[in-house]
Each structure stands twice: as structure tokens, then as C-alpha cells.
Design a protein around this motif. Sequence first.
Motif, PDB file in Angstrom:
ATOM      1  N   UNK A 109       7.350  48.046 -68.889  1.00  0.00           N
ATOM      2  CA  UNK A 109       7.923  48.094 -67.442  1.00  0.00           C
ATOM      3  C   UNK A 109       8.031  46.740 -66.787  1.00  0.00           C
ATOM      4  N   UNK A 110       9.039  46.567 -65.841  1.00  0.00           N
ATOM      5  CA  UNK A 110       8.898  45.239 -65.103  1.00  0.00           C
ATOM      6  C   UNK A 110       7.832  45.169 -64.204  1.00  0.00           C
ATOM      7  N   UNK A 111       7.356  44.084 -63.820  1.00  0.00           N
ATOM      8  CA  UNK A 111       6.185  43.693 -62.745  1.00  0.00           C
ATOM      9  C   UNK A 111       6.677  42.788 -61.972  1.00  0.00           C
ATOM     10  N   UNK A 112       6.197  42.847 -60.802  1.00  0.00           N
ATOM     11  CA  UNK A 112       6.523  41.712 -59.948  1.00  0.00           C
ATOM     12  C   UNK A 112       5.272  41.932 -58.757  1.00  0.00           C
ATOM     13  N   UNK A 113       5.355  40.849 -57.939  1.00  0.00           N
ATOM     14  CA  UNK A 113       4.384  40.867 -56.627  1.00  0.00           C
ATOM     15  C   UNK A 113       5.362  40.854 -55.547  1.00  0.00           C
ATOM     16  N   UNK A 114       5.492  41.548 -54.527  1.00  0.00           N
ATOM     17  CA  UNK A 114       6.389  41.635 -53.549  1.00  0.00           C
ATOM     18  C   UNK A 114       5.740  41.329 -52.237  1.00  0.00           C
ATOM     19  N   UNK A 115       6.124  40.216 -51.487  1.00  0.00           N
ATOM     20  CA  UNK A 115       5.853  39.962 -50.288  1.00  0.00           C
ATOM     21  C   UNK A 115       6.806  40.146 -49.099  1.00  0.00           C
ATOM     22  N   UNK A 116       6.480  41.190 -48.358  1.00  0.00           N
ATOM     23  CA  UNK A 116       7.635  41.679 -47.434  1.00  0.00           C
ATOM     24  C   UNK A 116       7.061  41.101 -46.030  1.00  0.00           C
ATOM     25  N   UNK A 117       8.149  40.913 -45.120  1.00  0.00           N
ATOM     26  CA  UNK A 117       8.107  40.278 -43.836  1.00  0.00           C
ATOM     27  C   UNK A 117       7.433  38.703 -44.185  1.00  0.00           C
ATOM     28  N   UNK A 118       8.374  38.132 -45.050  1.00  0.00           N
ATOM     29  CA  UNK A 118       8.105  36.903 -45.442  1.00  0.00           C
ATOM     30  C   UNK A 118       8.591  35.792 -44.562  1.00  0.00           C
ATOM     31  N   UNK A 119       9.204  36.309 -43.523  1.00  0.00           N
ATOM     32  CA  UNK A 119       9.681  35.477 -42.280  1.00  0.00           C
ATOM     33  C   UNK A 119       8.221  34.929 -41.675  1.00  0.00           C
ATOM     34  N   UNK A 120       7.258  35.662 -41.660  1.00  0.00           N
ATOM     35  CA  UNK A 120       6.074  35.340 -41.052  1.00  0.00           C
ATOM     36  C   UNK A 120       5.250  34.136 -41.586  1.00  0.00           C
ATOM     37  N   UNK A 121       5.569  33.879 -42.941  1.00  0.00           N
ATOM     38  CA  UNK A 121       4.878  32.654 -43.496  1.00  0.00           C
ATOM     39  C   UNK A 121       5.808  31.693 -44.029  1.00  0.00           C
ATOM     40  N   UNK A 122       7.352  31.904 -43.696  1.00  0.00           N
ATOM     41  CA  UNK A 122       7.933  31.002 -44.514  1.00  0.00           C
ATOM     42  C   UNK A 122       8.178  29.362 -43.798  1.00  0.00           C
ATOM     43  N   UNK A 123       7.212  29.381 -42.928  1.00  0.00           N
ATOM     44  CA  UNK A 123       7.061  28.001 -42.342  1.00  0.00           C
ATOM     45  C   UNK A 123       5.879  27.417 -42.369  1.00  0.00           C
ATOM     46  N   UNK A 124       4.824  28.076 -43.566  1.00  0.00           N
ATOM     47  CA  UNK A 124       3.879  27.676 -43.658  1.00  0.00           C
ATOM     48  C   UNK A 124       3.702  27.286 -45.251  1.00  0.00           C
ATOM     49  N   UNK A 125       3.442  25.933 -45.363  1.00  0.00           N
ATOM     50  CA  UNK A 125       3.304  25.111 -46.481  1.00  0.00           C
ATOM     51  C   UNK A 125       2.336  25.521 -47.415  1.00  0.00           C
ATOM     52  N   UNK A 126       1.084  25.975 -46.811  1.00  0.00           N
ATOM     53  CA  UNK A 126      -0.142  26.174 -47.578  1.00  0.00           C
ATOM     54  C   UNK A 126       0.136  27.570 -48.126  1.00  0.00           C
ATOM     55  N   UNK A 127       0.802  28.620 -47.196  1.00  0.00           N
ATOM     56  CA  UNK A 127       0.865  29.895 -47.916  1.00  0.00           C
ATOM     57  C   UNK A 127       1.840  29.962 -49.031  1.00  0.00           C
ATOM     58  N   UNK A 128       2.897  29.381 -48.842  1.00  0.00           N
ATOM     59  CA  UNK A 128       4.050  29.292 -49.796  1.00  0.00           C
ATOM     60  C   UNK A 128       3.608  28.638 -51.249  1.00  0.00           C
ATOM     61  N   UNK A 129       2.892  27.563 -51.042  1.00  0.00           N
ATOM     62  CA  UNK A 129       2.480  26.758 -52.169  1.00  0.00           C
ATOM     63  C   UNK A 129       1.359  27.514 -52.965  1.00  0.00           C
ATOM     64  N   UNK A 130       0.429  28.352 -52.089  1.00  0.00           N
ATOM     65  CA  UNK A 130      -0.367  29.270 -52.989  1.00  0.00           C
ATOM     66  C   UNK A 130       0.246  30.280 -53.890  1.00  0.00           C
ATOM     67  N   UNK A 131       1.447  30.806 -53.039  1.00  0.00           N
ATOM     68  CA  UNK A 131       2.212  31.569 -54.059  1.00  0.00           C
ATOM     69  C   UNK A 131       2.898  30.974 -55.096  1.00  0.00           C
ATOM     70  N   UNK A 132       3.333  29.915 -54.873  1.00  0.00           N
ATOM     71  CA  UNK A 132       4.009  29.058 -55.932  1.00  0.00           C
ATOM     72  C   UNK A 132       2.993  28.895 -57.114  1.00  0.00           C
ATOM     73  N   UNK A 133       1.812  28.569 -56.696  1.00  0.00           N
ATOM     74  CA  UNK A 133       0.768  28.204 -57.651  1.00  0.00           C
ATOM     75  C   UNK A 133       0.355  29.466 -58.753  1.00  0.00           C
ATOM     76  N   UNK A 134       0.506  30.596 -57.851  1.00  0.00           N
ATOM     77  CA  UNK A 134       0.356  31.868 -58.624  1.00  0.00           C
ATOM     78  C   UNK A 134       1.449  32.260 -59.663  1.00  0.00           C
ATOM     79  N   UNK A 135       2.552  31.897 -58.848  1.00  0.00           N
ATOM     80  CA  UNK A 135       3.689  32.307 -59.911  1.00  0.00           C
ATOM     81  C   UNK A 135       4.030  31.340 -60.830  1.00  0.00           C
TER      82      UNK A 135
END
Length: 254
Positions: A109-135
Motif C-alpha cells: 500500500x502507499x503511505x504518506x503523512x498528510x498535513x492539512x491547513x498547511x497555510x497556517x504553518x507555511x510561513x514558519x521556517x522551524x515547522x517546515x524544516x522539521x517536516x523536511x527533516x522527517x521527509x
Amino acid sequence: MKQKFVNTTNTRAFLSAVSALQQRGAGEACLMVIDGKPGLGKTFTVKSWSTDRLSVYIRVTKEVTPCWLMKMILEAMNKTPVSSIFERLFKQVVEELKKAVELAQQSDEDFAVIIDEVDNICRSARILETLRDLSDLLEIPFIFVGMGQVRQNLVRFPQIASRIGQYVTFAPLTRDDVRKLIDELCEVKVADDLVEYLHKMSKGLAREIKEGIANIERFGRKNPPKGDGLTIKDMSGQILMNDRDTGRPIVVRV
């Protein structure tokens, strides 16, 4: 009205993008962005897809912090956070996601992590970099779901934007999409002229279409249709849905 995943133009575009992401050339290019106006079915689509595949779905708020985000991911996986310290939480998330990916692979099966309402965090470098690190660590798809400004906002972070392998924009549904939704969700038969009317009045917005289907079905149960199904004439004078802009009811007119 039935609750199910219906394969519309938008869902087909989403599924095609997921497939392309799984077959990507660069391992780190495993981010996807889904955008579009509210009411086009983005959240329903990704939540239904994630539930069917045991993927992870979370909805973020403006107040979210890196620690809070890690806890949200763990709770979405029915796991108890072992600590309130970010480093420990991050390590736990990595371990649990690895297990989830292995389980998905065993089931093909396909697997993914879905982040909804990402508009709320797409200006936060800390949050985005944390997600990038996980990815980057796991090389699994992370799907960002938001509205029209997501792409422009993410361009400000080249390390994130360069890892986006697929973009999907949800558009207003077509007349054929409305017919398909009615056929698969509505438990009464509906004639073509009422399908056309619903498409026109809803402006192709999935939320309004489903509201209209619910009202059509409610009327049809009390007034069983004949022949090709409920027509505009049958429902003349009945409320089809509410107008999103004015809040006033839209009444069927012949």
C-alpha cells in the motif's frame, strides 16, 4: 446519503500525483502540495485516502510548535508521546513512521503523512524544516494541503520548494463529476436536468454539491421519483442548498 470516496476529476489528479511521487527519481523530492479554493473536496479526499491506507492525517493550527507537531503525528498514529522534549519526540516519530512504512510495504500500500491547513504553518521556517527533516530521513511522501497561497509562500523556502515533486490544484467539479457523485452517493434516482441545475447552482463546489444531494435525497424519499428520476419540475420551490456568499437558500426554479 452514502459516505464514500468517489473518483472525480480532482481525486484522479490526486491519485495520479501520488503514483508519480512513489515512482520519483530523486529520493528527497517526496513532498506534494495540494491547493485550491475552500469547498472543493480537498480535505474529504485526503482524509478518506489516508484512512483507507492507514496513512497519517493531521490538521495544523497557527499556534502549533515543533513539539506539538510531533505529538500530533504520534496521536494520529495512536501512539503515546514518551516525552515533552523535542529531540526525544522527534526520534519517537521517526521510529514509529519507519514501522508504519514497513507495514504498508508488506501490504503493498502507499503511505504518506498528510498535513492539512498547511497555510497556517507555511510561513514558519522551524515547522517546515522539521517536516523536511522527517521527509529526508525517511524518504516518504509528505502531502501539504492548503489554499491558493501555499505555493507562493513555500517559494520563500528553497530547501522546501526544491523537494516538492508534485503539485495538484483542485478545480470546480465538472457536470460529469456531479453526475458521478449523484449516482454513487444519492439513494434516489435523479434526472439529467436536475443534475445540470445542481452543477450550475453549486458552481462546481463539492461542499455545495453534497448539500444539494442531501436535500434532493430527502425530498425524493418522501416523493419517490418516476421514470428517469427527480426532475427540476418535481423539486420546484424546494431548497437545493444555501448560497455561500449570501447565506440565503437557493430554491429550485423551473
